[in-house]
Write a protein that holds these residues in place. Structure first.
Motif, PDB file in Angstrom:
ATOM      1  N   VAL A   5       0.842  -1.200   0.000  1.00  0.00           N
ATOM      2  CA  VAL A   5       0.000   0.000   0.000  1.00  0.00           C
ATOM      3  C   VAL A   5       0.877   1.251   0.000  1.00  0.00           C
ATOM      4  CG1 VAL A   5      -1.664   1.339   1.343  1.00  0.00           C
ATOM      5  CG2 VAL A   5      -1.977  -1.120   1.082  1.00  0.00           C
ATOM      6  N   GLN A   6       1.909   1.277   0.841  1.00  0.00           N
ATOM      7  CA  GLN A   6       2.784   2.448   0.913  1.00  0.00           C
ATOM      8  C   GLN A   6       3.550   2.645  -0.392  1.00  0.00           C
ATOM      9  OE1 GLN A   6       2.693   4.694   3.499  1.00  0.00           O
ATOM     10  NE2 GLN A   6       3.770   5.911   1.982  1.00  0.00           N
ATOM     11  N   THR A   7       3.968   1.564  -1.021  1.00  0.00           N
ATOM     12  CA  THR A   7       4.670   1.664  -2.303  1.00  0.00           C
ATOM     13  C   THR A   7       3.783   2.313  -3.355  1.00  0.00           C
ATOM     14  OG1 THR A   7       6.048  -0.253  -1.796  1.00  0.00           O
ATOM     15  CG2 THR A   7       5.800   0.337  -4.124  1.00  0.00           C
ATOM     16  N   VAL A   8       2.525   1.907  -3.406  1.00  0.00           N
ATOM     17  CA  VAL A   8       1.591   2.501  -4.374  1.00  0.00           C
ATOM     18  C   VAL A   8       1.351   3.970  -4.039  1.00  0.00           C
ATOM     19  CG1 VAL A   8      -0.796   2.451  -5.215  1.00  0.00           C
ATOM     20  CG2 VAL A   8       0.489   0.321  -4.975  1.00  0.00           C
ATOM     21  N   ARG A   9       1.193   4.299  -2.761  1.00  0.00           N
ATOM     22  CA  ARG A   9       0.986   5.703  -2.362  1.00  0.00           C
ATOM     23  C   ARG A   9       2.167   6.576  -2.763  1.00  0.00           C
ATOM     24  NH1 ARG A   9      -1.008   4.404   3.701  1.00  0.00           N
ATOM     25  NH2 ARG A   9      -3.136   3.809   3.200  1.00  0.00           N
ATOM     26  N   ASP A  10       3.375   6.014  -2.706  1.00  0.00           N
ATOM     27  CA  ASP A  10       4.584   6.784  -2.987  1.00  0.00           C
ATOM     28  C   ASP A  10       4.847   6.976  -4.481  1.00  0.00           C
ATOM     29  OD1 ASP A  10       5.047   7.006  -0.277  1.00  0.00           O
ATOM     30  OD2 ASP A  10       6.557   5.406  -0.215  1.00  0.00           O
ATOM     31  N   LEU A  11       4.165   6.234  -5.342  1.00  0.00           N
ATOM     32  CA  LEU A  11       4.370   6.375  -6.779  1.00  0.00           C
ATOM     33  C   LEU A  11       3.934   7.762  -7.252  1.00  0.00           C
ATOM     34  CD1 LEU A  11       3.099   2.931  -8.098  1.00  0.00           C
ATOM     35  CD2 LEU A  11       5.463   3.726  -8.012  1.00  0.00           C
ATOM     36  N   LYS A  12       4.709   8.315  -8.156  1.00  0.00           N
ATOM     37  CA  LYS A  12       4.391   9.626  -8.720  1.00  0.00           C
ATOM     38  C   LYS A  12       4.016   9.439 -10.190  1.00  0.00           C
ATOM     39  CE  LYS A  12       5.733  11.562  -4.905  1.00  0.00           C
ATOM     40  NZ  LYS A  12       4.795  11.502  -3.837  1.00  0.00           N
ATOM     41  N   VAL A  13       2.775   9.699 -10.518  1.00  0.00           N
ATOM     42  CA  VAL A  13       2.303   9.600 -11.893  1.00  0.00           C
ATOM     43  C   VAL A  13       1.910  10.999 -12.344  1.00  0.00           C
ATOM     44  CG1 VAL A  13       0.549   8.615 -13.412  1.00  0.00           C
ATOM     45  CG2 VAL A  13       1.489   7.238 -11.543  1.00  0.00           C
ATOM     46  N   GLU A  14       2.467  11.397 -13.476  1.00  0.00           N
ATOM     47  CA  GLU A  14       2.185  12.735 -13.986  1.00  0.00           C
ATOM     48  C   GLU A  14       1.434  12.638 -15.306  1.00  0.00           C
ATOM     49  OE1 GLU A  14       4.584  16.673 -15.486  1.00  0.00           O
ATOM     50  OE2 GLU A  14       5.561  15.321 -14.086  1.00  0.00           O
ATOM     51  N   LYS A  15       0.405  13.452 -15.428  1.00  0.00           N
ATOM     52  CA  LYS A  15      -0.391  13.530 -16.655  1.00  0.00           C
ATOM     53  C   LYS A  15      -0.645  15.000 -16.952  1.00  0.00           C
ATOM     54  CE  LYS A  15      -3.343  12.210 -19.863  1.00  0.00           C
ATOM     55  NZ  LYS A  15      -2.901  12.024 -21.182  1.00  0.00           N
ATOM     56  N   ASP A  16      -0.177  15.455 -18.090  1.00  0.00           N
ATOM     57  CA  ASP A  16      -0.359  16.852 -18.506  1.00  0.00           C
ATOM     58  C   ASP A  16       0.113  17.839 -17.437  1.00  0.00           C
ATOM     59  OD1 ASP A  16      -1.485  15.962 -20.909  1.00  0.00           O
ATOM     60  OD2 ASP A  16      -3.496  15.894 -20.029  1.00  0.00           O
ATOM     61  N   GLY A  17       1.222  17.516 -16.790  1.00  0.00           N
ATOM     62  CA  GLY A  17       1.795  18.413 -15.796  1.00  0.00           C
ATOM     63  C   GLY A  17       1.209  18.305 -14.400  1.00  0.00           C
ATOM     64  N   ALA A  18       0.191  17.503 -14.229  1.00  0.00           N
ATOM     65  CA  ALA A  18      -0.437  17.355 -12.904  1.00  0.00           C
ATOM     66  C   ALA A  18      -0.102  15.983 -12.317  1.00  0.00           C
ATOM     67  CB  ALA A  18      -1.943  17.500 -13.018  1.00  0.00           C
ATOM     68  N   LEU A  19       0.172  15.949 -11.013  1.00  0.00           N
ATOM     69  CA  LEU A  19       0.410  14.682 -10.335  1.00  0.00           C
ATOM     70  C   LEU A  19      -0.923  14.010 -10.010  1.00  0.00           C
ATOM     71  CD1 LEU A  19       3.331  15.473  -7.882  1.00  0.00           C
ATOM     72  CD2 LEU A  19       3.409  14.151  -9.985  1.00  0.00           C
ATOM     73  N   ILE A  20      -1.012  12.736 -10.307  1.00  0.00           N
ATOM     74  CA  ILE A  20      -2.239  11.969 -10.069  1.00  0.00           C
ATOM     75  C   ILE A  20      -1.992  11.028  -8.897  1.00  0.00           C
ATOM     76  CG2 ILE A  20      -3.859  10.313 -11.048  1.00  0.00           C
ATOM     77  CD1 ILE A  20      -2.989  11.415 -13.823  1.00  0.00           C
ATOM     78  N   PRO A  21      -2.738  11.175  -7.805  1.00  0.00           N
ATOM     79  CA  PRO A  21      -2.555  10.265  -6.674  1.00  0.00           C
ATOM     80  C   PRO A  21      -3.080   8.869  -7.019  1.00  0.00           C
ATOM     81  CG  PRO A  21      -4.409  11.717  -6.262  1.00  0.00           C
ATOM     82  CD  PRO A  21      -3.783  12.168  -7.547  1.00  0.00           C
ATOM     83  N   LEU A  22      -2.418   7.851  -6.511  1.00  0.00           N
ATOM     84  CA  LEU A  22      -2.823   6.472  -6.763  1.00  0.00           C
ATOM     85  C   LEU A  22      -3.324   5.819  -5.484  1.00  0.00           C
ATOM     86  CD1 LEU A  22       0.142   5.231  -8.975  1.00  0.00           C
ATOM     87  CD2 LEU A  22      -2.077   6.090  -9.719  1.00  0.00           C
ATOM     88  N   SER A  23      -4.241   4.903  -5.667  1.00  0.00           N
ATOM     89  CA  SER A  23      -4.706   4.069  -4.560  1.00  0.00           C
ATOM     90  C   SER A  23      -4.913   2.672  -5.133  1.00  0.00           C
ATOM     91  CB  SER A  23      -6.003   4.614  -3.957  1.00  0.00           C
ATOM     92  OG  SER A  23      -7.028   4.610  -4.927  1.00  0.00           O
ATOM     93  N   MET A  24      -5.244   1.730  -4.292  1.00  0.00           N
ATOM     94  CA  MET A  24      -5.405   0.367  -4.776  1.00  0.00           C
ATOM     95  C   MET A  24      -6.434  -0.380  -3.955  1.00  0.00           C
ATOM     96  SD  MET A  24      -1.965  -1.405  -3.304  1.00  0.00           S
ATOM     97  CE  MET A  24      -2.539  -3.029  -2.877  1.00  0.00           C
ATOM     98  N   SER A  25      -6.972  -1.410  -4.587  1.00  0.00           N
ATOM     99  CA  SER A  25      -7.852  -2.353  -3.919  1.00  0.00           C
ATOM    100  C   SER A  25      -7.338  -3.751  -4.231  1.00  0.00           C
ATOM    101  CB  SER A  25      -9.287  -2.227  -4.421  1.00  0.00           C
ATOM    102  OG  SER A  25      -9.800  -0.958  -4.158  1.00  0.00           O
TER     103      SER A  25
END
Length: 63
Positions: A5-25
């Motif tokens: 869970v922490q690994t996924v939270r720490d991922l940085k995904v950028e789309k069109d200059g904005a950071l997109i937060p990630l979560s998982m199930s």
């Protein structure tokens, strides 16, 4: 599980200059008790709903 869970939270995904937060199930098939994808999807959906009701951003284990 908490490390994943922490690994996924720490991922940085950028789309069109904005950071997109990630979560998982994550859903488990309880040692093969669930016989269809629909039933597994339903359990995962119910667990996600419960986690959101309890404040999001958490590990929720459905019994």
């Amino acid at each position: 599980m908490a490390e994943l869970v922490q690994t996924v939270r720490d991922l940085k995904v950028e789309k069109d200059g904005a950071l997109i937060p990630l979560s998982m199930s994550v859903a488990s098939n309880r040692n093969g008790e669930i016989k269809s994808f629909e039933a597994l999807f339903h359990d995962a959906d119910m667990a996600l709903y419960e986690a959101k009701q309890n404040g999001k951003n958490q590990i929720y284990v459905m019994n």
